[in-house]
Scaffold this active site. Sequence first.
Site, PDB file in Angstrom:
ATOM      1  N   ARG A 323      42.369  13.933  18.903  1.00  0.00           N
ATOM      2  CA  ARG A 323      42.341  15.290  18.363  1.00  0.00           C
ATOM      3  C   ARG A 323      43.500  15.531  17.398  1.00  0.00           C
ATOM      4  O   ARG A 323      43.400  16.347  16.484  1.00  0.00           O
ATOM      5  CB  ARG A 323      42.325  16.338  19.487  1.00  0.00           C
ATOM      6  CG  ARG A 323      41.997  17.742  19.004  1.00  0.00           C
ATOM      7  CD  ARG A 323      41.721  18.729  20.135  1.00  0.00           C
ATOM      8  NE  ARG A 323      40.340  18.721  20.578  1.00  0.00           N
ATOM      9  CZ  ARG A 323      39.384  19.543  20.109  1.00  0.00           C
ATOM     10  NH1 ARG A 323      39.667  20.448  19.190  1.00  0.00           N
ATOM     11  NH2 ARG A 323      38.165  19.481  20.563  1.00  0.00           N
ATOM     12  N   GLU A 726      42.676  28.056  21.974  1.00  0.00           N
ATOM     13  CA  GLU A 726      43.625  27.156  21.329  1.00  0.00           C
ATOM     14  C   GLU A 726      43.973  27.481  19.866  1.00  0.00           C
ATOM     15  O   GLU A 726      45.124  27.345  19.478  1.00  0.00           O
ATOM     16  CB  GLU A 726      43.085  25.723  21.402  1.00  0.00           C
ATOM     17  CG  GLU A 726      43.060  25.174  22.808  1.00  0.00           C
ATOM     18  CD  GLU A 726      42.191  23.932  22.918  1.00  0.00           C
ATOM     19  OE1 GLU A 726      40.978  24.038  22.657  1.00  0.00           O
ATOM     20  OE2 GLU A 726      42.728  22.861  23.243  1.00  0.00           O
TER      21      GLU A 726
END
Lengths: 778, 491
Positions: A323, A726
């Site tokens: 990620r 997030e």
Amino acid sequence: MNVMQPIERIRGGVHENERHESGHKHVTGTAEYIDDIPEPAGTLHAYLGLSQRAHAQILSIDFEPVLSAPGVLGILTADDITGENDVSPAHKHDDPVFATDKVEFHGQPIFAVIAETRDEARRAAARVRIDYQDLPHVTDVLEAAAANYPLVIDPLKLERGDIAAGFAKAKNILEGEMRIGGQDHFYLEGHISFAIPGEDDEILLYSSTQHPSETQHMVGQVLGVASNAVTINVRRMGGAFGGKETQANLFAAVAALAARKYRRAVKIRPDRDDDMTATGKRHDFHVGYKVGFDDDGRIEAVDATFSARCGFSADLSGPVTDRALFHADNCYFYPHVRLRSRPLKTNTVSNTAFRGFGGPQGMVGGERMIEEVAYALGKDPLEIRKLNFYGGGGRNLTPYHQTVEDNIIGRIIDELETSCDYAARREAVLAFNRKSQIIKRGIALTPVKFGISFTKTEYNQAGALVHVYADGSIHLNHGGTEMGQGLYTKVAQVVADEFQVDLDRIKVTATTTGKVPNTSATAASSGSDLNGMAAANAAQQIKARLVTFAAERWGVSEKDVAFEPNTIRIGAERMAFSDFIKIAYGSRIQLSAAGYYKTPKIHWNRSEGRGRPFFYYAYGASCSEVSIDTLTGEYQVDRTDVLHDVGKSLNPALDIGQVEGAFVQGMGWLTTEELWWDAKGRLRTHAPSTYKIPLASDRPRIFNVKLAEWSVNREETIRRSKAVGEPPFMLPISVLEAISMAAASVAEYRIAPRLDAPATPERVLLAIERMRRAARNG
Amino acid sequence: MTVQIRSSIRFLLNHRLVELSAVSAVQTLLDFLRLDRNLRGTKEGCAEGDCGACTVLVGRLLEGRLKYESVNACIRFVGSLDGCHVVTVDSLAQPGGPLHPVQQAMVETHASQCGFCTPGFVMSLYGLWMENPKPSVAEIEKALQGNLCRCTGYAAIIRAAEAVSVIGDLDRDPLIAERATIIQKLESLKDGKRVEIGEGSERFLLPASVDDLAEIYVAEPKARIVAGSTDVGLWVTKFMRDIAPVVHLSHLDELRRIVVDETGITFGAGVSYTESFPLISKHFPQLTELWNRIGGQQVRNMGTIGGNIANGSPIGDTPPALIALGASVVLRLGKKRRTVLLEDFFIEYGKQDRQPGEFVEAVKIPFLPENALYAVYKITKRLDEDISAVCGAFRLTVDGAGTVTDAVIAYGGMAGTPKRASHAESALTGTAWTEASTEAAMEALAQDYTPLTDWRASADYRLLVAKNLLRRFYLETKGDEPVRLDRKQAV
């Protein structure tokens, strides 16, 4: 049938500023956390014995002083494990519950003491005598690379275009490196598990876990029993932030082992210091980068390697470092690009999920390159940013070959730039710095684009269970866990909206593997996207049955049956929801349904580095202005303006809370939160006395947070909302860059400050000194 | 005089009187509430007084006045609560009844997310509301320095704090409306007796008076004197140390006396930071910021100047500032008293000029001579509720000709004790107060200190900042350009 006057709308439907479903319990102290549950008589307490070495062979262990301590019933070691001594979520078999012959980090669990009270267990654990033979240890990521430490998992490479050609074409090439620190979650409620043994091989566990199904499977694996013998309950967590995605499993397994061994309820709760020492954190990164660009600042090619301190085992380091690569482009098109991850083993606690999951580190690395280009060309970094945004012909392909289809960053930046008066304030900052000798200011406006979906495709599914009881009250259960983010509230709003009943008719019950199986971690910001859809699906199934029933019973067409606020309209008549339900029950209509959802469109081929890992992107931007003291490196965030995209918000009040909270948490990561290991490999910042998360007085002195109210998710998400957990965590990159600009002022902005994170006052002052020296040396 | 002895402690817990005769010296209030009384609204976040999740209010009488203060239950010993009123979050609203205005405000402004820190915030804001019904944002932030929230980013909590007085009427608050009755109850608990409870590692005492304390300590010089327990509390909760026998002194009004005369202020060793603040900020405005940045509000309510000195920490907040002021400590051994300059009290790391059985009874701070230049700077990673990486204190006298006639410079965090910078002082004394002399003194600091590298700061940073603080002091005394961050009040 009663004739009722229609009311305009229900209380607590979607898009409303509904209060947190537990708010009134939070403030009175009656919201029950696991440590608050009344213990059955005879409850025992477990406490972990932790390694006092960073890397060593265990030569011998003398448990006599432990066993002879007051209140002690016994100990658990690897020998007591009836199943497998492993809780590796990556199924790498590298994550023992208890270390056996070797310890690989300071703080690694070796055994557990079981005693009548927690205090007795804790004191007894400290009495153990262990003979170690030290082995060389490495805590730092670059030292690990130099020492040829292995990777904990296969690395990822993302490649597109031809970087050799890209660099050959580029008029300017810069190389650099950056260090980005890790972060402790500092959830206010530490890890805890409470196990109650049942009949046969059954065990009931209350666990502070974001991933009840995995905890269930891991406990089963460690006990050597099938998953159907293990039930995990979690009503709420006192914060998690990723720290309870995998890290709860070990505590649950220990409590379960002890409960089975002693046939009594067993609770385990580490002290804060032990929690911080023994559980994983955000990965520290080293980024080595090379960027080629033209004289305007348009990027031609990027080649970067992201090395991460993974700790002693794989845990989630694979997807975390993946990620990081997925977000190294942030909002920028790289014509030719190669991004590589290096998930390195170190003799530190195994790092894990943390809000953003590697994405923030990738993005900080990407933004550093923008900064480099800007300072090299003597331009405002915002100008470089705009120049490189995705958009325009042939400029929409990410390094992982997903096309950016929903780009709204241009509009967000334009609106924020105007609303916060960026241009004039930047001029004012520059003017201030020309006059002020000691205090300097900086301002930065930075964008965020964050990909939504688990990159592990199988996690993108969810279940929910909805019961409508005969009295018309509704029971809602789903696979997501509540850790403060307001998931229970939002999903209940969705169900209220589906049935068109007031929110107070719905009770959300504790997440349990017994009601909804095979759930995914409540992580990757996906909680309301997945569980909201699953719950809507369950409600729709029940509604469909009710519509069919009403149409038959009252002889109308199905399209003439409608759920209206707190009523059912059947033809021209209306009936109270609860009256209608009573009739439906009496007519033997099934009033319960299991809902299900899986995210469409996504696919990902890791070995090729190609696919569509993300369903959609969430966007945002922030502008921060800071003052710094060039004598001490101290700073203050004077003002922050945020414009953030949550699509069509399910609950704007909760979403604003997520954005504000993520911003301050991210600001802490980039400023004052520092993990510090000593020469013996001991983490010395393992308590709030030494590890400094932001306080109320650290938040920006002016803090304007707005949602992009016009935004609507172009994908069919729940009520066209977007995930919020997030993405806003990366907004405070503007704080880091504003500090960096203020520091750059001492060298007339000609040198990129290369300020590493966290930008503690020390790093800021040392960066200033470095630049002063560089400026003097021409 | 024979001292009468009681073998129990008595205090009010919410609405009920509690009398305990079997209680250990190391019993914390938090464990007592949660485990013994099953009052589980109060949470454990860190067990070291840094996160505030366990915040409760403790009402203490001082000369007939009752004041409720936020404290950290995790490091507060139950033994110290004799004669106090402990108020926990559990008591603020009745089941099914209306929420307390602070609670209502928190709910309405969406100020809780995970909710674990929330009871602590509620109690801190309740304590603030009682003292200051319409606080400024700066005052709210000060009251919340000891409360960590990891979810909200605090904005909503600040909004809640501002809304309390709009929602509630302070005069109708039970702790205000029933204050006379509560005072009466607490007064009735005071019987002038010494309290002695327990044996061995459980034993603790509450002296009947300071004279009694002196007598006890001579008889048991190995006893551990505990004032605010903001440090000793951690010896128990973190290091699991035996500290018995414990001698508490937070209940002794005599030690909470403050005397101001023409030469200075004398603080009894039991005066808390909070209690000393009004006089400190009045007479030493240069210390206002430092005082506001000691611990969090709970720690300032519990901790004492005397304790900060007596425990001899090299990174204590007040010693550098007080050394530069020429403060002294009054030490008492039995009936004898002696006065020692504070700088002489600290001998080396872990060692102070204190005989067995001798304790710090008072701290004397002389007023600054007229024309003295004085400043204190505390450098930390986080602005508030953090321990100094470096703390510098500077006092200079400059005569009419611009010559430095007297220089006292003391730093914390630079050596094993709070220590004066004699080389830097010499470099300045007798010279003109100029940039050149300042720079000479800055260079001399390298001879005064060899600081360590640890998690708070590297040795390089410590030395560099120590030098730069001297420059800051010079610039501040000379120029009109701001040389410190303008700590703006949030809006």
